[in-house]
Design an enzyme around this catalytic site. Sequence first.
Site, PDB file in Angstrom:
ATOM      1  N   LYS A 195       2.365  -6.194   9.713  1.00 20.70           N
ATOM      2  CA  LYS A 195       2.104  -5.059  10.095  1.00 20.70           C
ATOM      3  C   LYS A 195       0.532  -5.521  10.482  1.00 20.70           C
ATOM      4  O   LYS A 195       0.018  -3.866  10.874  1.00 20.70           O
ATOM      5  CB  LYS A 195       1.686  -4.262   9.163  1.00 20.70           C
ATOM      6  CG  LYS A 195       0.636  -4.061   7.860  1.00 20.70           C
ATOM      7  CD  LYS A 195       0.462  -3.007   6.984  1.00 20.70           C
ATOM      8  CE  LYS A 195      -0.777  -2.945   5.953  1.00 20.70           C
ATOM      9  NZ  LYS A 195      -1.788  -1.807   5.248  1.00 20.70           N
ATOM     10  N   TYR A 254       0.468  -1.441   0.249  1.00 20.29           N
ATOM     11  CA  TYR A 254      -0.307  -0.123   0.183  1.00 20.29           C
ATOM     12  C   TYR A 254       0.834   1.073  -0.238  1.00 20.29           C
ATOM     13  O   TYR A 254       0.774   1.671  -0.956  1.00 20.29           O
ATOM     14  CB  TYR A 254      -1.067   0.164   1.589  1.00 20.29           C
ATOM     15  CG  TYR A 254      -1.628   0.732   1.457  1.00 20.29           C
ATOM     16  CD1 TYR A 254      -2.458   2.232   0.509  1.00 20.29           C
ATOM     17  CD2 TYR A 254      -1.648   1.264   2.716  1.00 20.29           C
ATOM     18  CE1 TYR A 254      -3.264   3.071   0.485  1.00 20.29           C
ATOM     19  CE2 TYR A 254      -2.082   3.161   3.034  1.00 20.29           C
ATOM     20  CZ  TYR A 254      -3.376   3.508   2.062  1.00 20.29           C
ATOM     21  OH  TYR A 254      -3.702   4.391   2.531  1.00 20.29           O
ATOM     22  N   ILE A 255       1.543   1.530   1.071  1.00 21.29           N
ATOM     23  CA  ILE A 255       2.706   2.936   1.164  1.00 21.29           C
ATOM     24  C   ILE A 255       3.813   2.453  -0.163  1.00 21.29           C
ATOM     25  O   ILE A 255       3.997   3.483  -0.373  1.00 21.29           O
ATOM     26  CB  ILE A 255       3.204   2.471   2.634  1.00 21.29           C
ATOM     27  CG1 ILE A 255       1.821   2.696   3.149  1.00 21.29           C
ATOM     28  CG2 ILE A 255       3.726   4.327   2.783  1.00 21.29           C
ATOM     29  CD1 ILE A 255       2.065   2.666   4.715  1.00 21.29           C
ATOM     30  N   ASP A 298      12.192 -12.660  -0.793  1.00 17.31           N
ATOM     31  CA  ASP A 298      12.282 -13.102   1.075  1.00 17.31           C
ATOM     32  C   ASP A 298      12.965 -11.855   1.368  1.00 17.31           C
ATOM     33  O   ASP A 298      14.615 -12.147   1.502  1.00 17.31           O
ATOM     34  CB  ASP A 298      12.199 -14.025   1.129  1.00 17.31           C
ATOM     35  CG  ASP A 298      11.530 -13.494   2.741  1.00 17.31           C
ATOM     36  OD1 ASP A 298      11.858 -12.921   3.881  1.00 17.31           O
ATOM     37  OD2 ASP A 298       9.939 -14.568   3.345  1.00 17.31           O
ATOM     38  N   SER A 320       6.272   3.682  13.017  1.00 11.62           N
ATOM     39  CA  SER A 320       4.891   3.849  13.214  1.00 11.62           C
ATOM     40  C   SER A 320       4.110   4.264  14.838  1.00 11.62           C
ATOM     41  O   SER A 320       5.882   4.951  15.581  1.00 11.62           O
ATOM     42  CB  SER A 320       3.830   2.576  13.141  1.00 11.62           C
ATOM     43  OG  SER A 320       3.093   2.397  14.386  1.00 11.62           O
ATOM     44  N   TYR A 341       3.957  -6.083  17.081  1.00 11.93           N
ATOM     45  CA  TYR A 341       3.880  -5.661  16.367  1.00 11.93           C
ATOM     46  C   TYR A 341       4.295  -4.480  15.780  1.00 11.93           C
ATOM     47  O   TYR A 341       5.574  -3.431  16.344  1.00 11.93           O
ATOM     48  CB  TYR A 341       2.472  -4.984  15.243  1.00 11.93           C
ATOM     49  CG  TYR A 341       2.724  -4.347  14.187  1.00 11.93           C
ATOM     50  CD1 TYR A 341       3.487  -4.220  12.965  1.00 11.93           C
ATOM     51  CD2 TYR A 341       1.987  -3.201  14.306  1.00 11.93           C
ATOM     52  CE1 TYR A 341       3.448  -3.192  12.131  1.00 11.93           C
ATOM     53  CE2 TYR A 341       2.316  -1.647  13.456  1.00 11.93           C
ATOM     54  CZ  TYR A 341       3.207  -1.861  12.425  1.00 11.93           C
ATOM     55  OH  TYR A 341       3.070  -0.676  11.848  1.00 11.93           O
ATOM     56  N   LEU A 358       5.608 -10.800  -2.137  1.00  6.57           N
ATOM     57  CA  LEU A 358       3.882 -10.642  -2.136  1.00  6.57           C
ATOM     58  C   LEU A 358       3.514 -11.152  -1.071  1.00  6.57           C
ATOM     59  O   LEU A 358       2.013 -11.777  -1.667  1.00  6.57           O
ATOM     60  CB  LEU A 358       4.476 -10.972  -4.141  1.00  6.57           C
ATOM     61  CG  LEU A 358       4.371 -10.527  -5.086  1.00  6.57           C
ATOM     62  CD1 LEU A 358       4.301 -11.120  -6.156  1.00  6.57           C
ATOM     63  CD2 LEU A 358       4.145  -9.061  -5.179  1.00  6.57           C
ATOM     64  N   LYS A 414       8.060  -2.813  16.303  1.00  9.27           N
ATOM     65  CA  LYS A 414       9.068  -1.030  15.161  1.00  9.27           C
ATOM     66  C   LYS A 414      10.143  -0.686  16.582  1.00  9.27           C
ATOM     67  O   LYS A 414      11.020  -0.127  15.833  1.00  9.27           O
ATOM     68  CB  LYS A 414       7.990  -0.737  15.295  1.00  9.27           C
ATOM     69  CG  LYS A 414       7.006  -0.582  14.086  1.00  9.27           C
ATOM     70  CD  LYS A 414       7.638  -1.011  12.067  1.00  9.27           C
ATOM     71  CE  LYS A 414       6.999  -1.596  11.189  1.00  9.27           C
ATOM     72  NZ  LYS A 414       7.048  -1.947  10.552  1.00  9.27           N
ATOM     73  N   ASP A 443      -6.494  -0.280  22.582  1.00 14.24           N
ATOM     74  CA  ASP A 443      -6.823   0.837  22.025  1.00 14.24           C
ATOM     75  C   ASP A 443      -6.334   2.098  22.674  1.00 14.24           C
ATOM     76  O   ASP A 443      -7.075   2.021  23.644  1.00 14.24           O
ATOM     77  CB  ASP A 443      -8.038   1.289  21.602  1.00 14.24           C
ATOM     78  CG  ASP A 443      -8.135   0.400  19.921  1.00 14.24           C
ATOM     79  OD1 ASP A 443      -7.969  -0.065  19.197  1.00 14.24           O
ATOM     80  OD2 ASP A 443      -9.524   0.411  19.132  1.00 14.24           O
TER      81      ASP A 443
END
Length: 331
Positions: free
Chosen positions: A84, A11-12, A58, A124, A148, A33, A152, A292
């Site tokens: 992610k 995506y990014i 990879d 992130s 995750y 992929l 990071k 959250d």
Amino acid sequence: MHILVTGGAGYIGSHTVVSLIEEGHSVVVVDNLSNSQLSALDSVKKITGKDIPFYHVDVTVESELEKVFQAHSFDGLIHFAGLKAVGESVEKPLAYYYNNLVSTMVLAKLAQAYGVNRFVFSSSATVYGDNQVPFHEGLDLLPTTNPYGETKAMSERILSDAAKANPNFAVSILRYFNPVGAHESGLIGESPNGIPNNLMPFVTQVAKGKLKQLRVFGNDYDTVDGTGVRDYIHVVDLAEGHVAALNHLTEGAHIFNLGTGKGTSVLELVEAFEKANEIEVPYEIVDRRPGDIASCYAEASKAKKELGWTAKKGIVEMCRDSWKFEKNFQG
Ligand code: NAD
Ligand code: UDP
């Protein structure tokens, strides 16, 4: 510059490949992929008119990745490749630690061995944990609630130590806030596998009728309307932030927030989406999602001052472009 982009089919990464080419750089993409399709690079070609050399490799496999370094003489690299999904990282911690840490170490080792001293890394805002908003780069990091986030924070330390030990190595650590939106052509965007975890792809799929209604996770936070507040950033702005970071690399490891500095609640985003696209997004309020935090938005002035970069697109463009991509997407 000749730039290696790991995870460039994602995506990014795919949006950043477009920005790099538009700024006159040449690009080589490496991706396994595991969370993307090669067709994204066909779409990049439609947008830019350029073929993108691609290696199905990879990044954790040093012998395979080394062949790419042997075949090209890179001036720099951007490392997007990584797993992610926060929830999945709790279920499969070893897969996350292995993939995200080994890829960073293998890449940093080869970069140094082949004299590729410009290294840009995808981090992130999750590394801040439940800190006081707005988050600025000088804050002490708090533990994140999932593997995750830990990968990071650890990758940041690994790269900072590598830069400390090698005076030629220049590392830019970019802490993204919440990337949303898509290229204005509608040809590339975010297409998560299965039911989306993130808010914007969930909203677009409800709007399309693929999902019945949005579940808003909690309306009793200490925020403007009780729902969670995040700093949504258009992916094209984010992509341009990478080009700015590459252009301004200096020796050592430097950390930058890439966000807008503006918080938007879940209900504000839903309202903005409905208005921008003249479409209804039914929702219900449900319990908070474990892990959250109430609010997360950036202090965005360091990137402006030192990289000359600032996000330009607002929430209306984010909602419009996300919807344009979803409408086009055959998935
Ligand atoms: P994405 O899944 O769309 O892209 C990641 C790409 O990396 C995919 O194409 C995947 O196939 C590839 N990949 C994964 N492991 C690999 C490996 N070992 N070798 C080669 N390729 C591999 O994700 P994205 O949203 O584009 O995220 C890019 C980076 O930005 C990731 O490192 C992610 O953790 C980070 N990030 C993303 C967000 C977000 O909300 N999207 C927020 C903060 C940070
Ligand atoms: N959210 C929600 N419903 C969803 C997905 C997310 O209410 O189906 C909320 C979530 O609680 C948070 C915000 O939307 O307040 C952004 O969540 P997302 O997963 O997109 O990003 P993150 O939590 O990783 O910042």
